[in-house]
Design a protein around this motif. Structure first.
Motif, PDB file in Angstrom:
ATOM      1  N   THR A   5      45.309  28.055  44.865  1.00 54.36           N
ATOM      2  CA  THR A   5      45.695  29.457  44.828  1.00 54.36           C
ATOM      3  C   THR A   5      45.594  30.071  46.224  1.00 54.36           C
ATOM      4  OG1 THR A   5      44.811  29.639  42.573  1.00 54.36           O
ATOM      5  CG2 THR A   5      45.261  31.690  43.743  1.00 54.36           C
ATOM      6  N   ARG A   6      46.626  30.772  46.619  1.00 49.39           N
ATOM      7  CA  ARG A   6      46.598  31.486  47.911  1.00 49.39           C
ATOM      8  C   ARG A   6      45.847  32.801  47.704  1.00 49.39           C
ATOM      9  NH1 ARG A   6      51.925  33.394  51.361  1.00 49.39           N
ATOM     10  NH2 ARG A   6      50.879  34.912  52.694  1.00 49.39           N
ATOM     11  N   LEU A   7      44.801  32.996  48.471  1.00 49.93           N
ATOM     12  CA  LEU A   7      43.941  34.174  48.331  1.00 49.93           C
ATOM     13  C   LEU A   7      44.084  35.062  49.555  1.00 49.93           C
ATOM     14  CD1 LEU A   7      40.767  32.316  46.985  1.00 49.93           C
ATOM     15  CD2 LEU A   7      42.421  33.625  45.629  1.00 49.93           C
ATOM     16  N   ASP A   8      44.815  36.157  49.414  1.00 52.72           N
ATOM     17  CA  ASP A   8      44.995  37.093  50.522  1.00 52.72           C
ATOM     18  C   ASP A   8      43.907  38.164  50.463  1.00 52.72           C
ATOM     19  OD1 ASP A   8      47.181  35.647  51.161  1.00 52.72           O
ATOM     20  OD2 ASP A   8      48.665  37.215  50.797  1.00 52.72           O
ATOM     21  N   GLY A   9      43.146  38.294  51.541  1.00 51.59           N
ATOM     22  CA  GLY A   9      42.080  39.283  51.589  1.00 51.59           C
ATOM     23  C   GLY A   9      40.716  38.713  51.267  1.00 51.59           C
ATOM     24  N   PHE A  10      40.667  37.364  51.056  1.00 54.94           N
ATOM     25  CA  PHE A  10      39.404  36.704  50.746  1.00 54.94           C
ATOM     26  C   PHE A  10      39.257  35.488  51.659  1.00 54.94           C
ATOM     27  CE2 PHE A  10      41.003  38.761  46.922  1.00 54.94           C
ATOM     28  CZ  PHE A  10      39.923  39.533  46.542  1.00 54.94           C
ATOM     29  N   THR A  11      38.036  35.223  52.094  1.00 52.44           N
ATOM     30  CA  THR A  11      37.812  34.166  53.079  1.00 52.44           C
ATOM     31  C   THR A  11      37.774  32.774  52.464  1.00 52.44           C
ATOM     32  OG1 THR A  11      35.412  34.494  52.871  1.00 52.44           O
ATOM     33  CG2 THR A  11      36.558  35.724  54.611  1.00 52.44           C
ATOM     34  N   SER A  12      37.433  32.679  51.177  1.00 50.60           N
ATOM     35  CA  SER A  12      37.350  31.371  50.532  1.00 50.60           C
ATOM     36  C   SER A  12      37.360  31.568  49.025  1.00 50.60           C
ATOM     37  CB  SER A  12      36.061  30.642  50.942  1.00 50.60           C
ATOM     38  OG  SER A  12      34.924  31.333  50.437  1.00 50.60           O
ATOM     39  N   LEU A  13      37.511  30.459  48.297  1.00 48.43           N
ATOM     40  CA  LEU A  13      37.493  30.522  46.838  1.00 48.43           C
ATOM     41  C   LEU A  13      36.126  30.993  46.345  1.00 48.43           C
ATOM     42  CD1 LEU A  13      39.205  29.931  44.301  1.00 48.43           C
ATOM     43  CD2 LEU A  13      38.280  27.609  44.320  1.00 48.43           C
ATOM     44  N   GLU A  14      35.068  30.486  46.978  1.00 50.48           N
ATOM     45  CA  GLU A  14      33.711  30.873  46.586  1.00 50.48           C
ATOM     46  C   GLU A  14      33.487  32.362  46.834  1.00 50.48           C
ATOM     47  OE1 GLU A  14      34.505  28.321  48.496  1.00 50.48           O
ATOM     48  OE2 GLU A  14      34.051  26.661  47.115  1.00 50.48           O
ATOM     49  N   ASN A  15      33.975  32.834  47.977  1.00 54.93           N
ATOM     50  CA  ASN A  15      33.844  34.260  48.302  1.00 54.93           C
ATOM     51  C   ASN A  15      34.613  35.119  47.301  1.00 54.93           C
ATOM     52  OD1 ASN A  15      35.590  36.528  50.044  1.00 54.93           O
ATOM     53  ND2 ASN A  15      33.358  36.653  50.296  1.00 54.93           N
ATOM     54  N   PHE A  16      35.779  34.630  46.906  1.00 56.19           N
ATOM     55  CA  PHE A  16      36.595  35.382  45.945  1.00 56.19           C
ATOM     56  C   PHE A  16      35.849  35.581  44.630  1.00 56.19           C
ATOM     57  CE2 PHE A  16      39.437  35.039  42.253  1.00 56.19           C
ATOM     58  CZ  PHE A  16      40.127  36.242  42.377  1.00 56.19           C
ATOM     59  N   PHE A  17      35.317  34.484  44.070  1.00 55.44           N
ATOM     60  CA  PHE A  17      34.623  34.598  42.785  1.00 55.44           C
ATOM     61  C   PHE A  17      33.343  35.436  42.911  1.00 55.44           C
ATOM     62  CE2 PHE A  17      37.058  30.707  41.535  1.00 55.44           C
ATOM     63  CZ  PHE A  17      37.672  31.266  40.427  1.00 55.44           C
ATOM     64  N   ALA A  18      32.735  35.424  44.091  1.00 57.35           N
ATOM     65  CA  ALA A  18      31.491  36.177  44.290  1.00 57.35           C
ATOM     66  C   ALA A  18      31.724  37.683  44.295  1.00 57.35           C
ATOM     67  CB  ALA A  18      30.819  35.744  45.593  1.00 57.35           C
ATOM     68  N   VAL A  19      32.918  38.107  44.751  1.00 62.61           N
ATOM     69  CA  VAL A  19      33.151  39.544  44.922  1.00 62.61           C
ATOM     70  C   VAL A  19      34.305  40.071  44.066  1.00 62.61           C
ATOM     71  CG1 VAL A  19      32.276  39.419  47.287  1.00 62.61           C
ATOM     72  CG2 VAL A  19      34.737  39.218  46.884  1.00 62.61           C
ATOM     73  N   ALA A  20      34.945  39.195  43.271  1.00 61.61           N
ATOM     74  CA  ALA A  20      36.174  39.572  42.563  1.00 61.61           C
ATOM     75  C   ALA A  20      35.968  40.646  41.505  1.00 61.61           C
ATOM     76  CB  ALA A  20      36.808  38.339  41.925  1.00 61.61           C
ATOM     77  N   LEU A  21      34.838  40.627  40.812  1.00 61.29           N
ATOM     78  CA  LEU A  21      34.620  41.548  39.697  1.00 61.29           C
ATOM     79  C   LEU A  21      34.762  43.001  40.158  1.00 61.29           C
ATOM     80  CD1 LEU A  21      33.858  41.643  36.683  1.00 61.29           C
ATOM     81  CD2 LEU A  21      31.477  41.904  37.380  1.00 61.29           C
ATOM     82  N   GLY A  22      35.650  43.715  39.467  1.00 64.17           N
ATOM     83  CA  GLY A  22      35.864  45.124  39.789  1.00 64.17           C
ATOM     84  C   GLY A  22      36.913  45.381  40.841  1.00 64.17           C
ATOM     85  N   LYS A  23      37.403  44.307  41.502  1.00 63.43           N
ATOM     86  CA  LYS A  23      38.426  44.480  42.533  1.00 63.43           C
ATOM     87  C   LYS A  23      39.785  44.764  41.894  1.00 63.43           C
ATOM     88  CE  LYS A  23      35.918  43.497  46.237  1.00 63.43           C
ATOM     89  NZ  LYS A  23      35.647  44.495  47.289  1.00 63.43           N
ATOM     90  N   ASP A  24      40.572  45.582  42.562  1.00 59.44           N
ATOM     91  CA  ASP A  24      41.932  45.876  42.126  1.00 59.44           C
ATOM     92  C   ASP A  24      42.851  44.850  42.783  1.00 59.44           C
ATOM     93  OD1 ASP A  24      44.022  47.092  40.889  1.00 59.44           O
ATOM     94  OD2 ASP A  24      44.041  48.880  42.137  1.00 59.44           O
ATOM     95  N   VAL A  25      43.467  43.973  41.989  1.00 64.72           N
ATOM     96  CA  VAL A  25      44.224  42.853  42.543  1.00 64.72           C
ATOM     97  C   VAL A  25      45.634  42.799  41.965  1.00 64.72           C
ATOM     98  CG1 VAL A  25      42.168  41.443  42.949  1.00 64.72           C
ATOM     99  CG2 VAL A  25      43.389  41.247  40.768  1.00 64.72           C
ATOM    100  N   GLU A  26      46.472  42.056  42.680  1.00 68.91           N
ATOM    101  CA  GLU A  26      47.811  41.706  42.199  1.00 68.91           C
ATOM    102  C   GLU A  26      47.885  40.190  42.121  1.00 68.91           C
ATOM    103  OE1 GLU A  26      52.546  42.192  43.454  1.00 68.91           O
ATOM    104  OE2 GLU A  26      50.969  43.253  44.557  1.00 68.91           O
TER     105      GLU A  26
END
Length: 218
Positions: free
Chosen positions: A178-199
């Motif tokens: 998955t291409r993650l724009d605005g996140f440094t890594s997959l681990e970082n994404f899951f750590a901070v994703a909750l509550g984020k407004d995403v597309e």
């Protein structure tokens, strides 16, 4: 096929005349189940009077999607529910970031983003319709662009699971491809994703939503 003078393609009767030209064979090569392409004009009875009959016509197909299944023994793979055969003439090209040099069926994995081109072999009285792959390209998940994405969801990440997020009530898989724009890594994404407004843009494979791209929604 009737006495070499006519045959049917589905419900259309094709008439062979002394003026009919053949490409790739002749009238004696026509058999039930032979794949053909016919050029001609309709008569008053809506029969197709053949001006030219091309034998061994290969109906071209092209599909983009995710690999559903792979059978190394049968030398087949499935994309969007369609089974493709490979043979010695099938070419492989890895255009993803992996850039595998000697890319082959054994290097393909379920979930890979694939563009496959090939042709259909018509069904006969004893065989089913077959799809033969002539070229297989692996791409990065986001490579095809918006027009090829089947899934588009915007909203707040309501829940984070084991390799999944829930947005607008839909559970979506997020993985290393998955291409993650605005996140440094997959681990970082899951750590901070909750509550984020995403597309989220992606594909649906066997009823499972898979994210190809996730970005923060401004």
């Amino acid at each position: 096929l009737t006495n070499g003078t006519s045959f049917k393609i589905e419900e259309t009767v094709v008439l062979i005349t002394t003026s009919t030209r053949f490409d790739g064979g002749n009238a004696n090569d026509l058999q039930t189940g032979t794949q053909v392409k016919v050029y001609g004009e309709l008569d008053v009875n809506q029969n197709l009077v053949a001006k030219k009959i091309k034998l061994n016509y290969k109906a071209k197909i092209s599909q983009k999607g995710l690999i559903d299944a792979i059978d190394l023994t049968a030398k087949t793979f499935t994309v969007n529910g369609t089974v493709f055969e490979i043979n010695e003439d099938t070419s492989f090209n890895d255009r993803s970031r992996s850039k595998v040099r000697f890319f082959d069926l054994e290097d393909v994995a379920t979930g890979d983003t694939i563009h496959v081109r090939g042709y259909k072999i018509a069904a006969t009285a004893t065989t089913t319709e077959r799809n033969v792959a002539t070229r297989v390209e692996r791409h990065n998940p986001h490579a095809f662009g918006d027009k090829d994405w089947k899934l588009e969801v915007e909203g707040v990440v309501e829940a984070v699971g084991d390799g999944t997020i829930t947005v607008a009530g839909q559970v979506i898989q997020v993985n290393a491809l998955t291409r993650l724009d605005g996140f440094t890594s997959l681990e970082n994404f899951f750590a901070v994703a909750l509550g984020k407004d995403v597309e989220v843009k992606g594909l649906t494979q066997n009823g499972v939503a898979i994210a190809l791209k996730v970005e923060l929604d401004d």
